[in-house]
Scaffold this motif. Sequence first.
Motif, mmCIF file in Angstrom:
data_model
loop_
_atom_site.group_PDB
_atom_site.id
_atom_site.type_symbol
_atom_site.label_atom_id
_atom_site.label_comp_id
_atom_site.label_asym_id
_atom_site.label_seq_id
_atom_site.Cartn_x
_atom_site.Cartn_y
_atom_site.Cartn_z
ATOM 1 N N LEU A 48 1.587 -2.327 -3.325
ATOM 2 C CA LEU A 48 2.935 -2.841 -3.139
ATOM 3 C C LEU A 48 2.927 -4.280 -2.660
ATOM 4 N N TYR A 49 1.969 -4.630 -1.829
ATOM 5 C CA TYR A 49 1.916 -5.989 -1.295
ATOM 6 C C TYR A 49 1.400 -6.986 -2.327
ATOM 7 N N GLU A 50 0.340 -6.619 -3.033
ATOM 8 C CA GLU A 50 -0.279 -7.546 -3.973
ATOM 9 C C GLU A 50 0.438 -7.588 -5.316
ATOM 10 N N ARG A 51 1.055 -6.474 -5.722
ATOM 11 C CA ARG A 51 1.696 -6.392 -7.028
ATOM 12 C C ARG A 51 3.093 -5.775 -6.914
ATOM 13 N N PRO A 52 3.997 -6.424 -6.192
ATOM 14 C CA PRO A 52 5.365 -5.898 -6.115
ATOM 15 C C PRO A 52 6.018 -5.931 -7.489
ATOM 16 N N ARG A 53 6.889 -4.973 -7.737
ATOM 17 C CA ARG A 53 7.558 -4.894 -9.035
ATOM 18 C C ARG A 53 8.974 -5.451 -8.996
ATOM 19 N N THR A 54 9.520 -5.659 -7.810
ATOM 20 C CA THR A 54 10.869 -6.206 -7.690
ATOM 21 C C THR A 54 10.870 -7.287 -6.616
ATOM 22 N N ALA A 66 0.336 4.059 6.528
ATOM 23 C CA ALA A 66 0.537 4.920 5.365
ATOM 24 C C ALA A 66 -0.594 4.852 4.349
ATOM 25 N N ASP A 67 -0.855 5.982 3.710
ATOM 26 C CA ASP A 67 -1.675 6.011 2.498
ATOM 27 C C ASP A 67 -0.805 5.682 1.289
ATOM 28 N N THR A 68 0.439 6.155 1.325
ATOM 29 C CA THR A 68 1.407 5.894 0.269
ATOM 30 C C THR A 68 2.695 5.415 0.905
ATOM 31 N N VAL A 69 3.247 4.318 0.380
ATOM 32 C CA VAL A 69 4.483 3.743 0.902
ATOM 33 C C VAL A 69 5.568 3.856 -0.164
ATOM 34 N N ALA A 70 6.753 4.290 0.258
ATOM 35 C CA ALA A 70 7.932 4.277 -0.613
ATOM 36 C C ALA A 70 8.914 3.275 -0.013
ATOM 37 N N ILE A 114 14.442 4.523 -4.403
ATOM 38 C CA ILE A 114 13.061 4.079 -4.250
ATOM 39 C C ILE A 114 12.793 2.937 -5.222
ATOM 40 N N GLU A 115 12.526 1.744 -4.682
ATOM 41 C CA GLU A 115 12.234 0.579 -5.518
ATOM 42 C C GLU A 115 10.804 0.611 -6.052
ATOM 43 N N GLN A 116 9.863 1.087 -5.208
ATOM 44 C CA GLN A 116 8.466 1.142 -5.642
ATOM 45 C C GLN A 116 7.715 2.103 -4.735
ATOM 46 N N LEU A 117 6.793 2.830 -5.334
ATOM 47 C CA LEU A 117 5.981 3.810 -4.629
ATOM 48 C C LEU A 117 4.520 3.536 -4.945
ATOM 49 N N GLY A 118 3.685 3.442 -3.900
ATOM 50 C CA GLY A 118 2.267 3.203 -4.137
ATOM 51 C C GLY A 118 1.530 2.935 -2.847
ATOM 52 N N SER A 119 0.289 2.528 -2.956
ATOM 53 C CA SER A 119 -0.501 2.219 -1.771
ATOM 54 C C SER A 119 0.003 0.918 -1.150
ATOM 55 N N PRO A 120 -0.249 0.702 0.148
ATOM 56 C CA PRO A 120 0.162 -0.563 0.767
ATOM 57 C C PRO A 120 -0.384 -1.782 0.034
ATOM 58 N N VAL A 121 -1.638 -1.718 -0.403
ATOM 59 C CA VAL A 121 -2.241 -2.854 -1.108
ATOM 60 C C VAL A 121 -1.522 -3.104 -2.420
#
Length: 236
Positions: free
Chosen positions: A80-86, A60-64, A71-78
């Motif tokens: 979401l992995y490096e800066r998860p919000r939940t 993915a370019d964008t992961v939901a 939807i808990e978080q939407l963004g690039s794989p990097v």
Amino acid sequence: MALARALINNPQVLLLDEPLGALDLKLRRQMQLELKRIQTEVGLTFVHVTHDQEEAMTMADTVAVMNAGVIEQLGSPVELYERPRTTFVANFLGQSNLLRGTVHGSDATSVGIEVEGARLHAPRDADTAQGADVGEVWVGIRPEKIYLAAGGDDTGDDSNTLRDGAVVDVSFIGVSTQYLVRMPWGQQLTVFEQNTGARDRFRVGDTVDLHWMPGHTFLLDASQDANAGVEHEEDR
């Protein structure tokens, strides 16, 4: 064939609902790359539904990340992995070590946290716990970001450090070795180390210190469930 029939109609968006779920691991990884190549070649938007976290981040370019239809978080794989919000995102995408800590101050660039008597730091942009300068947080660190050192060794840098862990399990998994380290307060932390051959592996019973760079630390609201998103064996 199904993909070809769908593409011949030149749709604006193509929905793929777990298209690789029935394939074995090796073939699934090959097809992930093939689907990426096709998507790039035809220039269509693919909406790819999957329960495989690695597949989502690979393709993915964008992961939901969705939890119970939200939807808990939407963004690039990097991102979401490096800066998860939940905690759900932190645990669902890969593995995370979450330690309960207390924020004791911050400045323009960093946040200070205390974890079981150890003073740690996180980047200011990692303070997603409502922007609070005081209070409890979950301090997150990915297993592969941690460097294990023999107990008492000084790395000579400004890394975050937790001392006096005891190795309780060592698992060789090919490209890396997985360690379980029990800390003095009883919590077990996971550490991944690449098998580069640069040094001998630690053994069960060894005393170790855990080091990682402050920039790899993320903070989450302590009111969240630390086990949210953890995949248990019975869920597989």
